[in-house]
Design an enzyme around this catalytic site. Structure first.
Site, PDB file in Angstrom:
ATOM      1  N   CYS A  19      -1.322   5.992  10.124  1.00  0.00           N
ATOM      2  CA  CYS A  19       0.240   5.222  10.588  1.00  0.00           C
ATOM      3  C   CYS A  19      -0.256   3.947  11.137  1.00  0.00           C
ATOM      4  O   CYS A  19      -1.139   4.167  12.368  1.00  0.00           O
ATOM      5  CB  CYS A  19       0.471   5.830  11.340  1.00  0.00           C
ATOM      6  SG  CYS A  19       1.425   7.142  11.113  1.00  0.00           S
ATOM      7  N   GLU A  43       1.175  -1.586  -0.004  1.00  0.00           N
ATOM      8  CA  GLU A  43      -0.080   0.205  -0.387  1.00  0.00           C
ATOM      9  C   GLU A  43       0.829   1.559  -0.372  1.00  0.00           C
ATOM     10  O   GLU A  43       1.923   1.213   0.715  1.00  0.00           O
ATOM     11  CB  GLU A  43      -1.067   0.026   1.514  1.00  0.00           C
ATOM     12  CG  GLU A  43      -2.331  -1.859   1.298  1.00  0.00           C
ATOM     13  CD  GLU A  43      -2.608  -1.039   1.650  1.00  0.00           C
ATOM     14  OE1 GLU A  43      -4.445  -1.639   2.280  1.00  0.00           O
ATOM     15  OE2 GLU A  43      -2.460  -0.753   3.348  1.00  0.00           O
TER      16      GLU A  43
HETATM   17  N1  SAH Z   1       9.330   0.928   9.937  1.00  0.00           N
HETATM   18  C1  SAH Z   1       8.741   2.765  10.502  1.00  0.00           C
HETATM   19  C2  SAH Z   1       7.959   3.239   9.677  1.00  0.00           C
HETATM   20  C3  SAH Z   1       7.200   2.774   9.044  1.00  0.00           C
HETATM   21  S1  SAH Z   1       5.278   2.981  10.713  1.00  0.00           S
HETATM   22  C4  SAH Z   1       8.949   2.424  11.499  1.00  0.00           C
HETATM   23  O1  SAH Z   1       8.497   1.904  12.430  1.00  0.00           O
HETATM   24  O2  SAH Z   1       9.982   3.869  11.626  1.00  0.00           O
HETATM   25  C5  SAH Z   1       5.713   4.877  10.443  1.00  0.00           C
HETATM   26  C6  SAH Z   1       5.126   4.952  12.083  1.00  0.00           C
HETATM   27  O3  SAH Z   1       3.927   4.203  12.054  1.00  0.00           O
HETATM   28  C7  SAH Z   1       5.825   4.915  13.367  1.00  0.00           C
HETATM   29  O4  SAH Z   1       6.299   5.457  13.658  1.00  0.00           O
HETATM   30  C8  SAH Z   1       5.245   3.755  13.955  1.00  0.00           C
HETATM   31  O5  SAH Z   1       5.412   3.964  15.362  1.00  0.00           O
HETATM   32  C9  SAH Z   1       3.536   4.652  13.600  1.00  0.00           C
HETATM   33  N2  SAH Z   1       2.892   3.354  14.022  1.00  0.00           N
HETATM   34  C10 SAH Z   1       2.544   1.678  13.948  1.00  0.00           C
HETATM   35  N3  SAH Z   1       1.002   1.349  13.489  1.00  0.00           N
HETATM   36  C11 SAH Z   1       0.384   2.484  14.849  1.00  0.00           C
HETATM   37  C12 SAH Z   1      -0.993   2.770  14.931  1.00  0.00           C
HETATM   38  N4  SAH Z   1      -1.386   1.911  14.824  1.00  0.00           N
HETATM   39  N5  SAH Z   1      -1.050   3.932  15.368  1.00  0.00           N
HETATM   40  C13 SAH Z   1      -0.664   5.240  14.658  1.00  0.00           C
HETATM   41  N6  SAH Z   1       0.775   5.031  14.428  1.00  0.00           N
HETATM   42  C14 SAH Z   1       1.444   4.031  14.958  1.00  0.00           C
END
Ligand code: SAH
Ligand code: SF4
Length: 344
Positions: A337, A90
Site C-alpha cells: 500500500c 502498476e
Molecule cells: N486512492 C485510494 C486508493 C489507493 S491508496 C485511497 O486513498 O483510498 C490505498 C490505501 O493505501 C489507502 O488506505 C492509503 O491510506 C494507504 N496508503 C497510502 N500510502 C501508504 C503507505 N506508504 N503505507 C501504508 N499505507 C498507505
C-alpha cells in the site's frame, strides 16, 4: 504505428458490435479466449487462420503491455503496465495466508490528492484510465498468477471516485456473467473520501464493498496528511458513508495508515471513536510502508513501533471499535500500500 482498437475488457455483445459483420458466435469465441488467458489472436485455435490474420491486422487483443514484473517471496507480484500512449502504471497480485489471490488495480496514472504519506501522491496526476485499461490489469495479473483470482481491490494508483464513469464500467464487467462473473462482495473500492463520488457510487447499486481511507479523524491533522480534506470535510464524508450504508447494508472498512508518532496517540483513538459512532464500520490498521524522503511539516515520516501499534489497537478496542490489522505484503517489491509509483 497507429493504435489498433483492443478487445480485452469487452463483453461478447460489445465485441460483436465492434467486429460486425462478423457473426456473434465468433465474437463470443474471441472474448471466451481472452477470458481464458489468450494473449494474441494466434492463440485462438478454433478460429480459421485467415480470420486470425485479418483480426490481427485490424485489432489488438490488449491495448496495454506488461513492461516489467517483480515477484516477492511472499507471493506478491507487481506488474508495471505500459498504456497505449506510453504512460506507465502498476498493478499488484496479493496472496493472503489462506492462498486467496487478490488483484489490486489502479484507476489513474498518478494521483492529484497529494497525501503526505503516499508515493503515488508525490507523482504528478497524468490522466484517468479507461475502463479497458482497468480491466486489462486484471487479465495481466491473472496471466501472471496462472490461475483464477478471487478478489479485486481498487487500491492501486489514483483516486477511483474521481474516475467514476470508467470505474463503474469496469466494475460492471467484473461482476457481469458475460464478463468475469465475480461476486460484488469480493470487490472493494477504496476512496480517500470524495463525498459526491460515494453517493454516486451508491446510486449505481453495484453492491461492491467500500473502504474509506481515514488516516485521522481529527480534521486539522487530516488536512495536513490528506490536503484534499479541505474540499471534502469529514462531516460530509461521514454523511455520504451513512448514505452508502443505507443503500448497500454492508459494513464499511475504515483504513488507517499508522504513522509513527503522528496519528497513534490516545486522542487519535478518541477522535476515531467519535467518527465511527453511528456507522457500521471496522477499522483496518495499516502500518505505514516506508517511502524514502516523505515528510510531514519537514519531519521525516517513520514506521510505527510494534508496541505503539499494540497500544493504539488496545485504545480502539477499549472503545468498542472492531479492529483488523493488515498483514504486510509485497514490501520486497515496493508493491505494498502506498508504495506504487512508476517514476519514468
Ligand atoms: N486512492 C485510494 C486508493 C489507493 S491508496 C485511497 O486513498 O483510498 C490505498 C490505501 O493505501 C489507502 O488506505 C492509503 O491510506 C494507504 N496508503 C497510502 N500510502 C501508504 C503507505 N506508504 N503505507 C501504508 N499505507 C498507505
Ligand atoms: Fe492518491 Fe490514495 Fe495515495 Fe492519497 S493515498 S495520494 S488518494 S492514491
Amino acid at each position: 504505428m497507429p493504435l489498433l482498437p483492443s478487445l480485452a475488457g469487452l463483453t461478447a455483445g460489445e465485441a460483436a458490435l465492434m467486429l460486425a459483420p462478423l457473426p456473434r458466435f465468433r465474437a463470443a469465441q474471441i472474448t471466451g479466449w481472452i477470458k481464458k488467458g489468450a494473449a494474441s489472436f494466434a492463440d485462438m485455435k478454433n478460429l480459421p487462420t485467415p480470420l486470425r490474420e485479418d483480426l490481427a491486422r485490424r485489432f489488438s487483443v490488449y491495448g496495454s503491455t506488461v513492461s516489467a514484473a517483480h515477484s516477492d517471496p511472499d507471493g506478491t507480484i507487481k506488474l508495471q503496465v505500459t498504456l497505449g500512449d506510453g504512460l506507465k502504471i502498476e498493478a499488484v497480485l496479493l496472496v493472503d495466508a489462506a492462498g486467496r489471490k487478490t488483484a489490486c488495480l489502479s484507476t489513474q496514472a498518478g494521483c492529484a490528492m497529494a497525501c503526505a504519506f503516499c508515493k503515488t501522491g508525490s507523482l504528478p496526476f497524468r490522466r484517468n484510465l479507461t475502463s479497458g485499461e482497468i480491466i486489462e490489469q486484471f487479465f495481466h495479473l491473472r496471466r501472471a498468477a496462472g490461475e483464477h483470482l478471487s478478489n479485486i481491490v481498487i487500491m492501486g494508483m489514483g483516486e477511483p471516485l474521481l474516475n467514476l464513469d470508467e470505474l463503474v464500467k469496469a466494475l460492471r464487467f467484473f461482476t457481469a456473467r458475460e464478463g468475469c462473473g465475480l461476486s460484488p462482495r469480493r470487490i472493494t473500492v477504496s476512496t480517500s473520501g470524495i463525498a459526491r463520488g460515494i453517493r454516486a457510487l451508491a446510486g449505481e447499486a453495484l453492491h461492491v464493498r467500500l473502504a474509506f481511507s481515514l488516516a485521522a479523524a481529527d480534521e486539522s491533522l487530516r488536512v495536513r496528511l490528506m490536503p484534499a480534506t479541505k474540499q471534502n470535510p469529514l462531516a460530509e464524508v461521514k454523511d455520504a458513508l451513512h448514505y452508502y450504508q443505507q443503500q448497500e447494508k454492508h459494513r464499511i472498512t475504515l483504513e488507517l495508515v499508522l504513522l509513527g508518532g503522528v496519528n497513534t496517540r490516545v486522542e487519535d483513538a478518541a477522535a476515531l471513536a467519535g467518527f465511527v459512532d453511528g456507522l457500521d464500520a471496522a477499522v483496518n490498521l495499516i502500518p505505514w510502508n516506508p517511502v524514502p524522503g516523505m515528510c510531514l511539516d519537514g519531519a521525516p515520516l517513520r514506521e510505527p513501533e510494534a508496541a505503539e501499534i499494540l497500544r493504539f489497537r488496545e485504545e480502539l478496542e477499549k472503545r468498542g471499535i472492531a479492529v483488523t490489522r493488515r498483514r504486510r505484503r509485497g514490501r520486497g517489491v515496493n508493491g505494498a500500500c502506498g508504495q506504487l509509483g512508476v517514476t519514468e
